[in-house]
Each structure stands twice: as structure tokens, then as C-alpha cells.
Write a protein that holds these residues in place. Structure first.
Motif, PDB file in Angstrom:
ATOM      1  N   LEU A 145      -6.209  -3.467   6.935  1.00  0.00           N
ATOM      2  CA  LEU A 145      -4.891  -2.850   7.055  1.00  0.00           C
ATOM      3  C   LEU A 145      -4.287  -2.619   5.673  1.00  0.00           C
ATOM      4  CD1 LEU A 145      -2.906  -2.108   9.457  1.00  0.00           C
ATOM      5  CD2 LEU A 145      -1.630  -4.092   8.688  1.00  0.00           C
ATOM      6  N   ILE A 146      -4.501  -3.532   4.748  1.00  0.00           N
ATOM      7  CA  ILE A 146      -3.971  -3.392   3.393  1.00  0.00           C
ATOM      8  C   ILE A 146      -4.621  -2.194   2.697  1.00  0.00           C
ATOM      9  CG2 ILE A 146      -3.666  -4.506   1.140  1.00  0.00           C
ATOM     10  CD1 ILE A 146      -2.063  -5.822   3.480  1.00  0.00           C
ATOM     11  N   GLU A 147      -5.932  -2.032   2.855  1.00  0.00           N
ATOM     12  CA  GLU A 147      -6.621  -0.879   2.256  1.00  0.00           C
ATOM     13  C   GLU A 147      -6.104   0.429   2.841  1.00  0.00           C
ATOM     14  OE1 GLU A 147     -10.848  -1.314   2.705  1.00  0.00           O
ATOM     15  OE2 GLU A 147     -10.934  -3.066   1.400  1.00  0.00           O
ATOM     16  N   VAL A 148      -5.917   0.449   4.154  1.00  0.00           N
ATOM     17  CA  VAL A 148      -5.392   1.652   4.810  1.00  0.00           C
ATOM     18  C   VAL A 148      -3.977   1.936   4.314  1.00  0.00           C
ATOM     19  CG1 VAL A 148      -4.692   2.660   7.021  1.00  0.00           C
ATOM     20  CG2 VAL A 148      -6.872   1.437   6.851  1.00  0.00           C
ATOM     21  N   MET A 208      -0.135   2.859  13.658  1.00  0.00           N
ATOM     22  CA  MET A 208      -0.716   4.038  13.003  1.00  0.00           C
ATOM     23  C   MET A 208      -1.724   3.617  11.946  1.00  0.00           C
ATOM     24  SD  MET A 208       0.274   6.855  14.297  1.00  0.00           S
ATOM     25  CE  MET A 208       1.583   7.511  15.295  1.00  0.00           C
ATOM     26  N   LEU A 209      -1.405   2.593  11.197  1.00  0.00           N
ATOM     27  CA  LEU A 209      -2.337   2.110  10.183  1.00  0.00           C
ATOM     28  C   LEU A 209      -3.559   1.479  10.842  1.00  0.00           C
ATOM     29  CD1 LEU A 209       0.056   0.519   7.538  1.00  0.00           C
ATOM     30  CD2 LEU A 209      -0.868   2.844   7.606  1.00  0.00           C
ATOM     31  N   GLU A 210      -3.330   0.717  11.896  1.00  0.00           N
ATOM     32  CA  GLU A 210      -4.442   0.072  12.586  1.00  0.00           C
ATOM     33  C   GLU A 210      -5.412   1.104  13.149  1.00  0.00           C
ATOM     34  OE1 GLU A 210      -2.730  -2.690  15.401  1.00  0.00           O
ATOM     35  OE2 GLU A 210      -1.707  -3.776  13.792  1.00  0.00           O
ATOM     36  N   GLU A 265       0.828  -8.879  11.264  1.00  0.00           N
ATOM     37  CA  GLU A 265       0.735  -9.260  12.675  1.00  0.00           C
ATOM     38  C   GLU A 265       0.021  -8.142  13.429  1.00  0.00           C
ATOM     39  OE1 GLU A 265       3.909  -9.813  16.256  1.00  0.00           O
ATOM     40  OE2 GLU A 265       4.440 -10.701  14.312  1.00  0.00           O
ATOM     41  N   ALA A 266      -0.936  -8.521  14.287  1.00  0.00           N
ATOM     42  CA  ALA A 266      -1.678  -7.527  15.071  1.00  0.00           C
ATOM     43  C   ALA A 266      -0.711  -6.713  15.928  1.00  0.00           C
ATOM     44  CB  ALA A 266      -2.712  -8.214  15.950  1.00  0.00           C
ATOM     45  N   SER A 276       3.226   6.619   6.949  1.00  0.00           N
ATOM     46  CA  SER A 276       3.807   6.376   5.624  1.00  0.00           C
ATOM     47  C   SER A 276       4.844   5.263   5.684  1.00  0.00           C
ATOM     48  CB  SER A 276       4.437   7.664   5.077  1.00  0.00           C
ATOM     49  OG  SER A 276       5.050   7.421   3.845  1.00  0.00           O
ATOM     50  N   SER A 277       5.660   5.274   6.705  1.00  0.00           N
ATOM     51  CA  SER A 277       6.676   4.235   6.883  1.00  0.00           C
ATOM     52  C   SER A 277       6.016   2.861   7.064  1.00  0.00           C
ATOM     53  CB  SER A 277       7.555   4.576   8.080  1.00  0.00           C
ATOM     54  OG  SER A 277       8.502   3.583   8.312  1.00  0.00           O
ATOM     55  N   GLU A 278       4.971   2.823   7.873  1.00  0.00           N
ATOM     56  CA  GLU A 278       4.254   1.572   8.083  1.00  0.00           C
ATOM     57  C   GLU A 278       3.597   1.105   6.786  1.00  0.00           C
ATOM     58  OE1 GLU A 278       1.526   1.877  11.388  1.00  0.00           O
ATOM     59  OE2 GLU A 278       3.140   2.414  12.793  1.00  0.00           O
ATOM     60  N   ALA A 279       3.020   2.043   6.036  1.00  0.00           N
ATOM     61  CA  ALA A 279       2.368   1.682   4.771  1.00  0.00           C
ATOM     62  C   ALA A 279       3.389   1.105   3.794  1.00  0.00           C
ATOM     63  CB  ALA A 279       1.680   2.898   4.161  1.00  0.00           C
ATOM     64  N   SER A 280       4.558   1.726   3.721  1.00  0.00           N
ATOM     65  CA  SER A 280       5.611   1.211   2.832  1.00  0.00           C
ATOM     66  C   SER A 280       6.019  -0.199   3.234  1.00  0.00           C
ATOM     67  CB  SER A 280       6.835   2.127   2.873  1.00  0.00           C
ATOM     68  OG  SER A 280       6.524   3.382   2.306  1.00  0.00           O
TER      69      SER A 280
END
Length: 184
Positions: free
Chosen positions: A134-137, A122-124, A116-117, A97-101
Motif C-alpha cells: 500500500l505504501i508503494e502504491v 482505491m489504493l488497495e 488498516e485493511a 490521490s486523496s488516499e495516497a496523501s
């Protein structure tokens, strides 16, 4: 040695064994308002019986602690209707959730944002499962978090209110009644 007898009400006898569970190993018997115990335990039992107010308070405290632990278990069972159980899983959800935000905030600030790769592990890990990019995730994880928040808040509110009601209970019966009144 002859057993020693104490006259005690049934409720107070129950409170004794709730407050001081080690008494159950003493081979005590209770019948017709009489608690019988081996003479070797008579002095200690006499101290407890001599201060039944303290026994009742100790029993109430013990029951309250047990009930609050049960409420936490019930809340976790309620949460598992919506999310995978476990503290490690919760940490994973929080990190995702933090990464998504962070991704969505960066995208809002710069529509040409290219992640950046390795910056969002977690999203990757969910690419190809929760979305193709990554944006969709990030969008899906953010949506799941938004959907979870009111559910989690409701469970938290019910849990904390029930624990407060137990803390405020004046009797064991009142404290026990809280469990059946919880609305998840």
C-alpha cells in the motif's frame, strides 16, 4: 402565396440563421442581398430584420456559447493525452490521490504506520499493479498526481483564458479567431 423579399446583407443573413436556427426550416432562399421567404413567415422575419442589432448580438452570443463548448471538448482531448477520460475516472483519480496523501501523511507522522485493511480501497485495488504494498502504491499515485498537476493547471489556464477571450470578443470573427490561438 407569393414569397416575401427582404433586402439584407449577407453577414446579417448569416447572423439571422445562427441566432435563430428554426428559420432554416422555413425554406428561405438568399441571393443578391435578398432573402425570400414564404408569406406565412413574413411577419416574424420582419421583426428580426427590423432589429438587426439584436440579431447580431444574438448570433454573437450563440457562437460564443458554441465556441466555449468546443474549447471544453478540446481541453478534454488534451487531457486524454495524459489521463484516461471520463468523469468517473476523474473521481477515481481524485479518490486515489486523496488516499495516497492520507497514507503518506500518516507515514510521515509515524514511520511505523500500518494501514488498516479496507481503509484505502482505491489504493488497495492497485496493489500488485502499481506497487507491491500500500505504501508503494501510495507513493506512485502521489508521484503521478504531482506530475499531473502542472499539466492539468496549464490546460485549465489555456481553457479559461480562451473562454475569457471569447467572452471579450466583439465580433463573431474575433471569437472564432480565439480557437486557432489556443496553446495547450
Amino acid at each position: 402565396m407569393e414569397p416575401v423579399s427582404f433586402n439584407i446583407a449577407a453577414d446579417d443573413c448569416s447572423s439571422l440563421f445562427v441566432a435563430y436556427p428554426h428559420l432554416s426550416g422555413w425554406g428561405a432562399t438568399f441571393e443578391d442581398q435578398t432573402l425570400r421567404v414564404s408569406a406565412e413567415y413574413a411577419d416574424e422575419l420582419a421583426q428580426y430584420v427590423g432589429d438587426l442589432a439584436a440579431v447580431r448580438a444574438a448570433a454573437l452570443k450563440t457562437v460564443k456559447e458554441q465556441l466555449k463548448a468546443e474549447i471544453d471538448t478540446m481541453a478534454e482531448a488534451e487531457r486524454t493525452k495524459y489521463v484516461t477520460p471520463g468523469s468517473g475516472q476523474a473521481m477515481e483519480y481524485q479518490q486515489a490521490s486523496s488516499e495516497a496523501s492520507a497514507v503518506l501523511a500518516a507515514l510521515a507522522a509515524n514511520p511505523k504506520f500500518v494501514p488498516e485493511a479496507g481503509a484505502y480501497p482505491m489504493l488497495e485495488a492497485s496493489i500488485g499493479i502499481d506497487g507491491e504494498t500500500l505504501i508503494e502504491v501510495a507513493t506512485k499515485v502521489s508521484s503521478m498526481h504531482v506530475n499531473w498537476t502542472p499539466i492539468g493547471a496549464s490546460i485549465r489556464s489555456s481553457r479559461l483564458r480562451a473562454k475569457a477571450a471569447i467572452d471579450a470578443a466583439a465580433t463573431i470573427e474575433d471569437a472564432q479567431a480565439v480557437l486557432s490561438s489556443i496553446v495547450w
